[in-house]
Design an enzyme around this catalytic site. Sequence first.
Site, PDB file in Angstrom:
ATOM      1  N   SER A 121       0.832  -1.194   0.000  1.00  0.00           N
ATOM      2  CA  SER A 121       0.000   0.000   0.000  1.00  0.00           C
ATOM      3  C   SER A 121       0.879   1.261   0.000  1.00  0.00           C
ATOM      4  O   SER A 121       1.707   1.423  -0.893  1.00  0.00           O
ATOM      5  CB  SER A 121      -0.952  -0.044   1.196  1.00  0.00           C
ATOM      6  OG  SER A 121      -1.973   0.916   1.083  1.00  0.00           O
ATOM      7  N   ASP A 175     -10.154  -4.850  -4.193  1.00  0.00           N
ATOM      8  CA  ASP A 175      -9.566  -3.874  -3.280  1.00  0.00           C
ATOM      9  C   ASP A 175     -10.451  -2.624  -3.196  1.00  0.00           C
ATOM     10  O   ASP A 175     -10.590  -1.902  -4.182  1.00  0.00           O
ATOM     11  CB  ASP A 175      -8.159  -3.496  -3.765  1.00  0.00           C
ATOM     12  CG  ASP A 175      -7.368  -2.719  -2.729  1.00  0.00           C
ATOM     13  OD1 ASP A 175      -7.973  -1.991  -1.936  1.00  0.00           O
ATOM     14  OD2 ASP A 175      -6.127  -2.837  -2.731  1.00  0.00           O
ATOM     15  N   HIS A 206      -7.972  -5.478   0.090  1.00  0.00           N
ATOM     16  CA  HIS A 206      -6.706  -4.768   0.323  1.00  0.00           C
ATOM     17  C   HIS A 206      -5.890  -5.572   1.337  1.00  0.00           C
ATOM     18  O   HIS A 206      -5.870  -5.259   2.538  1.00  0.00           O
ATOM     19  CB  HIS A 206      -7.000  -3.359   0.833  1.00  0.00           C
ATOM     20  CG  HIS A 206      -5.822  -2.431   0.790  1.00  0.00           C
ATOM     21  ND1 HIS A 206      -5.165  -2.111  -0.375  1.00  0.00           N
ATOM     22  CD2 HIS A 206      -5.177  -1.745   1.784  1.00  0.00           C
ATOM     23  CE1 HIS A 206      -4.182  -1.275  -0.106  1.00  0.00           C
ATOM     24  NE2 HIS A 206      -4.164  -1.038   1.189  1.00  0.00           N
TER      25      HIS A 206
END
Length: 231
Positions: A121, A175, A206
């Site tokens: 991320s 996600d 995610h």
Amino acid sequence: MEMLQHIELVTGPDPKGTIIWMHGLGADGWDFVPIVRELPLPEDLALRFIFPHAPPRAVTINNNQVMRAWYDIVPDGQSLDFARKPDEAGIRESQKAVEVLIEREKKRGVPADKIILAGFSQGGAIALQTGLRHAEGLAGIAALSTYLAIPDALAKEASAANRRTPIFMVHGTQDPVIPVALADASRKTLEAAGYPVQWTTYPMPHSVCAEEVEALGEWIAAKFRSRILLA
């Protein structure tokens, strides 16, 4: 610049390579420590893993709550397309902090071409930001569920030494935090610039999944095996 606080883990004596692994927004360096034992790495491949902690900062998109973050995220007006308004100052500050960790590894005797930058991320965005601009060629960049933080600056700022650096890039098709379309656009930008990208999507949110960890471990082993044998 002061060195980031971090966790170190070695898989054997006299490590031959290093992986610097950045966590995601609101987590810390401990977040990915457990994954090391899950990676299918050869028993005789001694590596050093470094998991830095991002500094605490107020994050606009989270109601200015203070949490560990590599940079601020500001929603773009009526949408949540945070990639349109990147916190360039924060991104570049974190880039410099990771460079300090790279330099420390080089002083320990691990050359740049035996260092992989990895991240999830926000951490993956910093891995790409730093790795694509580093002055010496790296062993690879692992970008998990992430995107190019400042794509418009890449052409001007990219390091010639890392034009052929392998990039392992994965994303979840479900996600809800970073849309797969944003990651795919980053992948296409990288490929159009000539970077060798190994791109895979998985039916996950995610997060990371077992198949991804398996593939990442094989990719890491292959990158270090080839470079150590050529040393």
